[in-house]
Design a protein around this motif. Sequence first.
Motif, PDB file in Angstrom:
ATOM      1  N   PHE A 192      49.577  29.906  25.014  1.00 42.57           N
ATOM      2  CA  PHE A 192      48.634  30.922  24.544  1.00 42.57           C
ATOM      3  C   PHE A 192      47.666  31.303  25.647  1.00 42.57           C
ATOM      4  CE2 PHE A 192      44.335  31.779  23.009  1.00 42.57           C
ATOM      5  CZ  PHE A 192      44.550  32.899  22.209  1.00 42.57           C
ATOM      6  N   TRP A 193      47.179  30.316  26.390  1.00 39.62           N
ATOM      7  CA  TRP A 193      46.203  30.598  27.442  1.00 39.62           C
ATOM      8  C   TRP A 193      46.858  31.331  28.608  1.00 39.62           C
ATOM      9  CZ3 TRP A 193      41.639  30.433  25.622  1.00 39.62           C
ATOM     10  CH2 TRP A 193      41.336  29.545  24.581  1.00 39.62           C
ATOM     11  N   LEU A 194      48.113  31.002  28.901  1.00 36.33           N
ATOM     12  CA  LEU A 194      48.842  31.781  29.908  1.00 36.33           C
ATOM     13  C   LEU A 194      48.938  33.249  29.489  1.00 36.33           C
ATOM     14  CD1 LEU A 194      51.827  29.432  30.856  1.00 36.33           C
ATOM     15  CD2 LEU A 194      49.995  30.182  32.380  1.00 36.33           C
ATOM     16  N   PHE A 195      49.187  33.472  28.208  1.00 38.47           N
ATOM     17  CA  PHE A 195      49.312  34.843  27.713  1.00 38.47           C
ATOM     18  C   PHE A 195      47.981  35.591  27.824  1.00 38.47           C
ATOM     19  CE2 PHE A 195      49.525  37.929  24.098  1.00 38.47           C
ATOM     20  CZ  PHE A 195      50.481  38.757  24.665  1.00 38.47           C
ATOM     21  N   THR A 196      46.859  34.902  27.570  1.00 39.15           N
ATOM     22  CA  THR A 196      45.559  35.583  27.706  1.00 39.15           C
ATOM     23  C   THR A 196      45.308  35.982  29.156  1.00 39.15           C
ATOM     24  OG1 THR A 196      44.280  33.528  28.019  1.00 39.15           O
ATOM     25  CG2 THR A 196      44.598  34.305  25.749  1.00 39.15           C
ATOM     26  N   TRP A 197      45.738  35.136  30.096  1.00 36.69           N
ATOM     27  CA  TRP A 197      45.585  35.502  31.514  1.00 36.69           C
ATOM     28  C   TRP A 197      46.477  36.684  31.864  1.00 36.69           C
ATOM     29  CZ3 TRP A 197      46.183  29.695  33.021  1.00 36.69           C
ATOM     30  CH2 TRP A 197      44.967  29.043  32.807  1.00 36.69           C
ATOM     31  N   PHE A 198      47.670  36.712  31.279  1.00 37.82           N
ATOM     32  CA  PHE A 198      48.564  37.847  31.510  1.00 37.82           C
ATOM     33  C   PHE A 198      47.906  39.140  31.012  1.00 37.82           C
ATOM     34  CE2 PHE A 198      51.607  40.807  29.672  1.00 37.82           C
ATOM     35  CZ  PHE A 198      52.418  41.095  30.766  1.00 37.82           C
ATOM     36  N   LEU A 199      47.317  39.095  29.830  1.00 34.60           N
ATOM     37  CA  LEU A 199      46.659  40.286  29.286  1.00 34.60           C
ATOM     38  C   LEU A 199      45.492  40.722  30.170  1.00 34.60           C
ATOM     39  CD1 LEU A 199      46.608  39.525  25.441  1.00 34.60           C
ATOM     40  CD2 LEU A 199      48.143  41.064  26.692  1.00 34.60           C
ATOM     41  N   ALA A 200      44.704  39.749  30.651  1.00 34.26           N
ATOM     42  CA  ALA A 200      43.561  40.083  31.507  1.00 34.26           C
ATOM     43  C   ALA A 200      44.041  40.714  32.815  1.00 34.26           C
ATOM     44  CB  ALA A 200      42.742  38.827  31.791  1.00 34.26           C
ATOM     45  N   ASP A 201      45.081  40.141  33.419  1.00 38.97           N
ATOM     46  CA  ASP A 201      45.620  40.698  34.663  1.00 38.97           C
ATOM     47  C   ASP A 201      46.198  42.091  34.435  1.00 38.97           C
ATOM     48  OD1 ASP A 201      44.905  38.328  35.803  1.00 38.97           O
ATOM     49  OD2 ASP A 201      46.909  37.785  36.511  1.00 38.97           O
ATOM     50  N   ALA A 202      46.888  42.267  33.300  1.00 40.70           N
ATOM     51  CA  ALA A 202      47.475  43.572  32.995  1.00 40.70           C
ATOM     52  C   ALA A 202      46.397  44.636  32.798  1.00 40.70           C
ATOM     53  CB  ALA A 202      48.352  43.471  31.751  1.00 40.70           C
ATOM     54  N   ALA A 203      45.323  44.281  32.087  1.00 35.57           N
ATOM     55  CA  ALA A 203      44.232  45.233  31.870  1.00 35.57           C
ATOM     56  C   ALA A 203      43.558  45.590  33.192  1.00 35.57           C
ATOM     57  CB  ALA A 203      43.216  44.643  30.891  1.00 35.57           C
ATOM     58  N   ALA A 204      43.326  44.586  34.054  1.00 35.08           N
ATOM     59  CA  ALA A 204      42.704  44.842  35.352  1.00 35.08           C
ATOM     60  C   ALA A 204      43.606  45.717  36.218  1.00 35.08           C
ATOM     61  CB  ALA A 204      42.408  43.525  36.058  1.00 35.08           C
ATOM     62  N   THR A 205      44.893  45.457  36.184  1.00 37.30           N
ATOM     63  CA  THR A 205      45.841  46.256  36.972  1.00 37.30           C
ATOM     64  C   THR A 205      45.863  47.700  36.489  1.00 37.30           C
ATOM     65  OG1 THR A 205      47.213  44.297  37.368  1.00 37.30           O
ATOM     66  CG2 THR A 205      48.243  46.454  37.720  1.00 37.30           C
ATOM     67  N   ALA A 206      45.842  47.892  35.178  1.00 35.02           N
ATOM     68  CA  ALA A 206      45.829  49.249  34.632  1.00 35.02           C
ATOM     69  C   ALA A 206      44.576  49.999  35.073  1.00 35.02           C
ATOM     70  CB  ALA A 206      45.909  49.190  33.102  1.00 35.02           C
ATOM     71  N   LEU A 207      43.438  49.317  35.073  1.00 31.92           N
ATOM     72  CA  LEU A 207      42.190  49.949  35.511  1.00 31.92           C
ATOM     73  C   LEU A 207      42.279  50.362  36.977  1.00 31.92           C
ATOM     74  CD1 LEU A 207      39.214  50.692  34.991  1.00 31.92           C
ATOM     75  CD2 LEU A 207      38.616  48.339  35.626  1.00 31.92           C
ATOM     76  N   ALA A 208      42.810  49.472  37.832  1.00 31.34           N
ATOM     77  CA  ALA A 208      42.930  49.788  39.254  1.00 31.34           C
ATOM     78  C   ALA A 208      43.917  50.930  39.481  1.00 31.34           C
ATOM     79  CB  ALA A 208      43.372  48.547  40.026  1.00 31.34           C
ATOM     80  N   LEU A 209      45.043  50.913  38.784  1.00 25.54           N
ATOM     81  CA  LEU A 209      46.035  51.971  38.955  1.00 25.54           C
ATOM     82  C   LEU A 209      45.496  53.319  38.493  1.00 25.54           C
ATOM     83  CD1 LEU A 209      49.351  50.182  37.898  1.00 25.54           C
ATOM     84  CD2 LEU A 209      48.558  50.737  40.217  1.00 25.54           C
ATOM     85  N   LEU A 210      44.679  53.299  37.465  1.00 26.91           N
ATOM     86  CA  LEU A 210      44.054  54.548  37.011  1.00 26.91           C
ATOM     87  C   LEU A 210      43.139  55.106  38.097  1.00 26.91           C
ATOM     88  CD1 LEU A 210      43.594  56.600  34.747  1.00 26.91           C
ATOM     89  CD2 LEU A 210      41.778  55.117  33.868  1.00 26.91           C
TER      90      LEU A 210
END
Length: 238
Positions: free
Chosen positions: A211-229
Amino acid sequence: MSIDWSDLWNDTLIRILPDGAAAPRVLWVALALVAVVVAWPAARRTSRTLVTIVHEAGHAGVGVLVGRRFQGFVVEKDLSGHAVTAGRSRGPGRIATTWAGYPAPAVLGALVVVAALGGLAGPVLVVSLIALVVLLVMSRSVRTVALVVLTIAVTGAVWWFGGQWRAGVVGGVGLALLLGAWDSLGDVARSRGPGQDHRTLAELTPLPAGFWLFTWFLADAAATALALLAVWDAWQAV
């Protein structure tokens, strides 16, 4: 040779204040820098060192915010790290402090990309220098001191001498942090070591390590989306 303190103050102020909207060339410099990190193993390893420093700073920063005491950190020869905070051994504060390390490089990387492409490279570098000086004081090994001093020197050089390329370099470092965050997440997901942060979180909470690995994945994905935008918006202006 006398120093003109007025000119020095003006030069310093110019380097601290926002640069205004970034020129299109900034994006090309940032993309070229991250391409070098991807293609050149030595640059990739250097970026992983920065990721480790930011990871441990994430633990320390959140620990201080929740009332824990930051006692020091080290970077090991294999580029792993360890930050020590003192406080309650269980509870929300310990959980937040333990969780904060892995998403820290991605979150910081995304914010740095947005700031650099928005003309705020100067303030980002000044804040980074202040944070690095704090980390230098809290370094607890010769290797860690050397790495932090080197990072301070490079950051200071980019801040003072970067000129029109400064924002591009800062943006590229932000993208490299994002890349390194994904690398480190992949490493910890494959690791079977009992002392990894997600397994510590599983011991501190009723929730499993996955579960905690998945939360880190979500955080990294959200940060990546912000940077790509931010990169896309800058691309539109090229």
